[in-house]
Design a protein around this motif. Structure first.
Motif, PDB file in Angstrom:
ATOM      1  N   ALA A 132      49.484 -15.763   3.344  1.00 23.46           N
ATOM      2  CA  ALA A 132      50.679 -16.200   3.031  1.00 23.46           C
ATOM      3  C   ALA A 132      51.430 -15.416   2.523  1.00 23.46           C
ATOM      4  CB  ALA A 132      50.453 -17.495   2.266  1.00 23.46           C
ATOM      5  N   TRP A 133      50.901 -14.597   1.354  1.00 23.89           N
ATOM      6  CA  TRP A 133      51.959 -13.846   0.598  1.00 23.89           C
ATOM      7  C   TRP A 133      52.640 -12.521   1.525  1.00 23.89           C
ATOM      8  CZ3 TRP A 133      47.285 -11.461   1.484  1.00 23.89           C
ATOM      9  CH2 TRP A 133      47.236 -10.191   1.349  1.00 23.89           C
TER      10      TRP A 133
ATOM     11  N   ALA B  74      50.363 -21.852   1.917  1.00 25.68           N
ATOM     12  CA  ALA B  74      49.536 -21.021   0.842  1.00 25.68           C
ATOM     13  C   ALA B  74      48.700 -21.866   0.232  1.00 25.68           C
ATOM     14  CB  ALA B  74      50.501 -20.383   0.012  1.00 25.68           C
TER      15      ALA B  74
ATOM     16  N   SER C  20      41.750 -14.584  -4.072  1.00 26.01           N
ATOM     17  CA  SER C  20      42.686 -15.562  -3.589  1.00 26.01           C
ATOM     18  C   SER C  20      43.525 -16.304  -4.452  1.00 26.01           C
ATOM     19  CB  SER C  20      42.014 -16.545  -2.400  1.00 26.01           C
ATOM     20  OG  SER C  20      41.244 -15.859  -1.541  1.00 26.01           O
TER      21      SER C  20
ATOM     22  N   VAL D 259      54.009 -23.290  -2.406  1.00 25.84           N
ATOM     23  CA  VAL D 259      52.952 -23.786  -1.940  1.00 25.84           C
ATOM     24  C   VAL D 259      53.011 -25.106  -1.541  1.00 25.84           C
ATOM     25  CG1 VAL D 259      52.330 -24.500  -4.161  1.00 25.84           C
ATOM     26  CG2 VAL D 259      50.490 -24.069  -2.614  1.00 25.84           C
TER      27      VAL D 259
ATOM     28  N   MET E 212      47.684 -16.527  -5.175  1.00 27.62           N
ATOM     29  CA  MET E 212      48.615 -17.659  -5.294  1.00 27.62           C
ATOM     30  C   MET E 212      49.177 -17.983  -6.539  1.00 27.62           C
ATOM     31  SD  MET E 212      47.571 -20.163  -3.118  1.00 27.62           S
ATOM     32  CE  MET E 212      48.257 -21.639  -3.825  1.00 27.62           C
TER      33      MET E 212
ATOM     34  N   MET F 261      52.561 -15.611  -5.923  1.00 25.67           N
ATOM     35  CA  MET F 261      53.473 -16.041  -4.916  1.00 25.67           C
ATOM     36  C   MET F 261      54.184 -17.261  -6.054  1.00 25.67           C
ATOM     37  SD  MET F 261      51.832 -16.873  -1.205  1.00 25.67           S
ATOM     38  CE  MET F 261      50.263 -16.932  -1.729  1.00 25.67           C
TER      39      MET F 261
ATOM     40  N   VAL G  80      56.035 -22.095   1.700  1.00 26.46           N
ATOM     41  CA  VAL G  80      55.138 -21.530   2.598  1.00 26.46           C
ATOM     42  C   VAL G  80      53.602 -22.221   2.096  1.00 26.46           C
ATOM     43  CG1 VAL G  80      54.803 -19.837   0.524  1.00 26.46           C
ATOM     44  CG2 VAL G  80      53.988 -19.186   2.734  1.00 26.46           C
TER      45      VAL G  80
ATOM     46  N   ASN H  79      48.268 -19.367   5.291  1.00 30.81           N
ATOM     47  CA  ASN H  79      47.355 -19.488   4.011  1.00 30.81           C
ATOM     48  C   ASN H  79      46.857 -18.197   3.501  1.00 30.81           C
ATOM     49  OD1 ASN H  79      47.632 -22.374   3.570  1.00 30.81           O
ATOM     50  ND2 ASN H  79      47.150 -22.719   5.723  1.00 30.81           N
TER      51      ASN H  79
END
Lengths: 135, 561
Positions: free
Chosen positions: B170-171, B197, B216, B237, B220, B223, B195, B167
């Protein structure tokens, strides 16, 4: 009337599982104890500093990440260094049965495993504090 | 769904039955409880009739693969393609987990799912003091791209889908995955997987975070936009209710809070100027299968209907793919007990069946040893076999949405949908998901539900077999293999990290790191490309996180209990 038991509830290590620790904190508070909760992801140093500053009778450590044999002895050792080793340490979380003796040998008063209902946690914290009167 | 005259006739018949057969019977043999409720606390009737679905129009139920997708995202469901059997695995080093993957594939598993260790989840390198005792323990340790190379060695990433439970970092993992796949010559548009994420549910429930909410959310967005442009089959996600439920939420709260998070992500991405239909088809979901069998089936159906409405009505999506909710499902780890661990096999099988009846796209079944440690190979095999028995022996998958049309399941689906929409209205009134997180609202709601359940469990009102009823004297030790972490894992991992650092081009890493910092300060820039360049140059996860932490700061929770 005796003063209420003061407990520091601590979450050490990196795991964020706080369902159980919050239930324990609330159950101890509902049972009349003074409860201070550290919040998540605390280091042993931060926990011991808080315990000393708050002058607590007991520390309840919640750990579900499996790092208990690294982090708990460190907390006990730091309490000793701060002359606070009369603070009762109780551990809860996911702890394999065979690790319980090692935790107790390093100075942990009790290990309360999952499935223990709230009232049992309250009783065992009370018993642990009663068995180790502070000097 | 029925004409009013038919409903009148049925009502008269039910009332007559209540006055005669039922009244006589209950006088002789009273029911066990004064009232019955679902796991979420919704009231449950003795029996359901068409009266209870009179206000659910056929158009709300409909056909599978068609708006509002109550009956499933695809027209043929498991007749066309089985759900993906995706047992999560992760421990030790990349090589250790790679071996487990190959074992599971050999046993018939059809998708991979990676669990990472706590330091990787939280963005600390294995040699960070904070990682002490946690390296490779709850998941696989990843510091640099070389760990990801080892993790997927010998596995064809164009053939098998890979889900990564990660999470706040994640990126970086996505960047490592992309870089590894490219180095091995795979076509990014052919990679399928997910992922997780889902950072908002971290603040709400799972509590693994690094940065404050705003940056954050920007990660998201980066991504989601990157995948929409470059990875046609990849889910950027997995909007997750699982952890919300495991933290103590009811099933109604699980769906409502997950939808609230999904709404926040769609708002974030559309705000940056990307059209909703350009990315929404790749948004995926993840729910738990809890213990209340029919409530769970109804929950999955309601979730699909709510999401379809949100996408069409709130966001004006026009593609069907943007409106159909696809989800991964995992059985409920928090229902598993230390006492009488074999019972966990039965719990898991029933939960898995509700996931299949609810139309899950992929499924993880828990190991019976979950209350002791991360699962052993044996426990995972049995869990996988459980899915295979449901798939091949029960014939449940032969009919799409076989519980559709059940008066009870339809009435409960509609009821859950309404409860969820009411909670979403409340969140809107609070100023939206992020404002409600900042106010600690979700967190308090979950803590209240968790405490309520703990009390009901302690009183015996919520029976747990082997724990508060049918209790046996504790066995000295369970008669099953328990996964052990070899003590040298941490040292091995730290040695590899140091070796990678020793042989990389430090000047190149420093130059790329400055580029990342510059991009981070420009809110319009996408951080995926600079991060891919950094991991390729063998920058470690902890180094990347530290650089951004200096710019963005860290999230601090005000805990409520």
């Amino acid at each position: 009337m005796t003063a209420p038991i003061r407990v520091l509830i601590a979450k050490v290590g990196l795991d964020g599982h706080d369902r159980g620790v919050k239930i324990v904190a609330r159950a101890l508070r509902d049972a009349g104890m003074d409860v201070i909760y550290t919040g998540l992801h605390r280091t042993p140093e931060e926990v011991v500093a808080a315990a000393v500053q708050e002058d607590v009778d007991a520390i309840g450590i919640s750990i579900l990440s499996g790092a208990h044999l690294t982090l708990v002895p460190r907390i006990v050792e730091l309490l000793r260094q701060h002359d606070a080793d009369d603070t009762v340490v109780v551990v809860g979380g996911v702890i394999p049965d065979e690790d319980v003796p090692a935790l107790k040998a390093c100075g942990v008063a009790d290990v309360v495993l999952q499935d223990a209902p709230p009232d049992e946690v309250v009783r065992r914290v009370r018993d642990a504090v009663a068995a180790h009167p502070r000097t | 769904m029925f004409d009013p005259k038919a409903i009148e006739r049925i009502r008269a018949e039910r009332e007559a039955w209540e006055a005669r057969e039922l009244a006589d019977f209950v006088r002789r043999q009273p029911e066990a409880r004064p009232e019955y409720r679902t796991g979420s606390g919704l009231p449950v009737q003795r029996v359901y009739t068409p009266e209870d679905v009179a206000d659910t129009p056929w158009s709300d139920i409909g056909l599978p693969g068609r708006w509002p997708f109550t009956r499933g995202p695809y027209p043929t469901m498991y007749r066309g393609r089985r759900w993906t059997m995706r047992q999560i695995a992760g421990f030790g080093t990349g090589e250790d987990t790679n071996n487990r993957f190959k074992y599971l594939i050999g046993q018939g598993q059809t998708g991979l799912s990676v669990d990472f260790d706590m330091p990787s989840l939280m963005g600390y390198d294995s040699d960070d003091p904070r990682s002490l005792g946690e390296v490779g323990r709850e998941g696989v340790a990843v510091d640099t791209i070389e760990d990801v190379e080892a993790l997927f060695a010998g596995i064809d990433l164009e053939k098998i889908s890979v889900s990564m439970t990660i999470n706040p970092t994640a990126w970086i993992l996505l960047a490592m995955y992309v870089a590894v796949a490219q180095a091995r010559g795979f076509d990014l548009n052919k990679l399928s997987g997910t992922v997780q994420a889902d950072i908002l549910k971290e603040y709400i429930a799972q509590k693994e975070w690094i940065f404050p909410i705003r940056p954050s959310m920007r990660l998201m967005r980066d991504m989601i936009v990157f995948c929409a442009r470059s990875m046609a089959r990849y889910n950027p996600v997995n909007v997750s209710g699982y952890h919300i439920s495991e933290a103590g939420a009811t099933s109604v709260q699980e769906v409502a809070f997950t939808m609230a998070n999904g709404i926040a992500y769609v708002e974030e991405v559309t705000r940056s100027g990307v059209a909703v239909d350009a990315f929404a088809p790749r948004l995926a979901f993840y729910f738990v299968a809890q213990a209340d069998f029919f409530e769970e089936v109804a929950k999955f159906r309601a979730a699909r209907r709510v999401w379809a409405r949100i996408m069409k009505e709130r966001f004006g999506a026009t593609k069907a793919e943007s409106m159909r909710l696809r989800f991964h499902c995992q059985t409920a780890a928090a229902t598993l007990t230390r006492a009488q661990p074999m019972n966990n096999v039965v719990r898991t099988a029933l939960q898995a069946l509700s996931a299949v009846l609810g139309g899950a796209q992929s499924l993880h079944t828990n190991g019976l040893d979950e209350a002791y440690a991360i699962p052993s190979e044996e426990a995972m095999k049995l869990a996988l076999r459980t899915q295979q028995i449901i798939a091949d022996e029960t014939r449940v998958p032969n009919v799409v949405d076989p519980l559709g049309g059940s008066y009870y399941v339809e009435a409960l689906t509609t009821r859950i949908e309404r409860e969820v929409l009411a909670i979403l209205n409340k969140v809107d009134a609070m100023g939206g998901t992020i404002a409600a997180i900042e106010a600690g609202w979700f967190q308090r709601e979950i803590a209240d539900s968790a405490y309520d359940f703990a009390r009901r469990k302690a009183s015996g009102e919520a029976p747990v077999i082997g724990v508060n009823t049918y209790v046996e004297p504790a066995a000295a030790a369970p008669d099953m293999p328990i996964h052990k972490v070899p003590p040298e894992t941490e040292a091995r991992q730290v040695a590899r990290l140091r070796a990678v650092r020793a042989r990389r081009d430090e000047r190149e890493v420093a130059r790329l790191m400055d580029g990342l910092a510059e991009a981070a300060s420009d809110p319009a820039a996408n951080l995926m490309e600079p991060t891919i360049a950094l991991v390729r140059a063998r920058a470690s996860m902890g180094e990347i996180v530290n650089r951004l932490r200096n710019i963005w700061g860290t999230y601090v929770e005000k805990p409520v209990f």
